[in-house]
Design a protein around this motif. Sequence first.
Motif, PDB file in Angstrom:
ATOM      1  N   UNK A 107      29.647  40.628  32.349  1.00  0.00           N
ATOM      2  CA  UNK A 107      30.461  40.637  31.897  1.00  0.00           C
ATOM      3  C   UNK A 107      30.357  39.924  33.284  1.00  0.00           C
ATOM      4  N   UNK A 108      31.943  39.051  32.973  1.00  0.00           N
ATOM      5  CA  UNK A 108      32.551  37.642  33.992  1.00  0.00           C
ATOM      6  C   UNK A 108      33.525  38.080  34.418  1.00  0.00           C
ATOM      7  N   UNK A 109      33.477  38.172  35.435  1.00  0.00           N
ATOM      8  CA  UNK A 109      35.314  38.228  36.830  1.00  0.00           C
ATOM      9  C   UNK A 109      35.608  36.931  36.969  1.00  0.00           C
ATOM     10  N   UNK A 110      36.649  36.198  36.719  1.00  0.00           N
ATOM     11  CA  UNK A 110      36.969  35.531  37.355  1.00  0.00           C
ATOM     12  C   UNK A 110      38.074  35.801  38.298  1.00  0.00           C
ATOM     13  N   UNK A 111      38.347  35.929  39.166  1.00  0.00           N
ATOM     14  CA  UNK A 111      39.504  36.620  40.545  1.00  0.00           C
ATOM     15  C   UNK A 111      39.783  34.739  41.262  1.00  0.00           C
ATOM     16  N   UNK A 112      40.980  34.648  40.648  1.00  0.00           N
ATOM     17  CA  UNK A 112      40.960  33.824  42.194  1.00  0.00           C
ATOM     18  C   UNK A 112      40.359  32.466  41.897  1.00  0.00           C
ATOM     19  N   UNK A 113      39.545  32.337  42.774  1.00  0.00           N
ATOM     20  CA  UNK A 113      38.376  31.078  42.909  1.00  0.00           C
ATOM     21  C   UNK A 113      36.989  31.856  43.330  1.00  0.00           C
ATOM     22  N   UNK A 114      37.193  32.963  42.791  1.00  0.00           N
ATOM     23  CA  UNK A 114      35.754  33.600  42.411  1.00  0.00           C
ATOM     24  C   UNK A 114      35.629  33.892  41.748  1.00  0.00           C
TER      25      UNK A 114
END
Length: 190
Positions: free
Chosen positions: A18-25
């Motif tokens: 799983x890869x989550x991108x939230x804003x710049x994170x």
Amino acid sequence: MSEQFLAPLTALGNDTPVVETIGSITIRENPDLAIASLAARKDRGAELYSKLKSDAGVHLPDPGHAIFADDVTTIWTGVDQWLLLAPISSHPDYAAEVKTVVANSASVTEQTDGWVVFDIAGNNLIPLLERLCNLNSKSLSAGDATRCLIEHLGCLIICRESGRELTILGPRSSAASLHHSLVTAAKSIA
């Protein structure tokens, strides 16, 4: 009789990480590591250091630190105790490999399926850590490693780049809870 085929799943129960991108994170599950624990036997610490350094090129870090090498990451976890992480593709039975090198100077335990590993990258991870644990995140620099509690889960936090890259190891049995905590904290600062 039908044949049964086993397929490995990540700690979060998927075929792929799983890869989550939230804003710049970006929070990335990393199932591609073989993990072994290492504990020096009584009065054999110097022998252990010597064997690992000369036979495997592995250096053991001092308390509160991790060492990143090309192939192996070593993390101090306690007095005369470390975790060793290596790519599972090139080290499918890493604990046995380490045991061969250290012989009777240390006890080695297979840990690969006991941990979930999350690699976290972003522009400023200090507010993220401040929401997750009571660690002095502003003082973390590359190579620092410490134990802490995240949502009552005993975790290891390894700083790869100050304020920008972290690796968090937590109990595999609580992978979904830890992931939820990381995502929730990331969303709160996005």
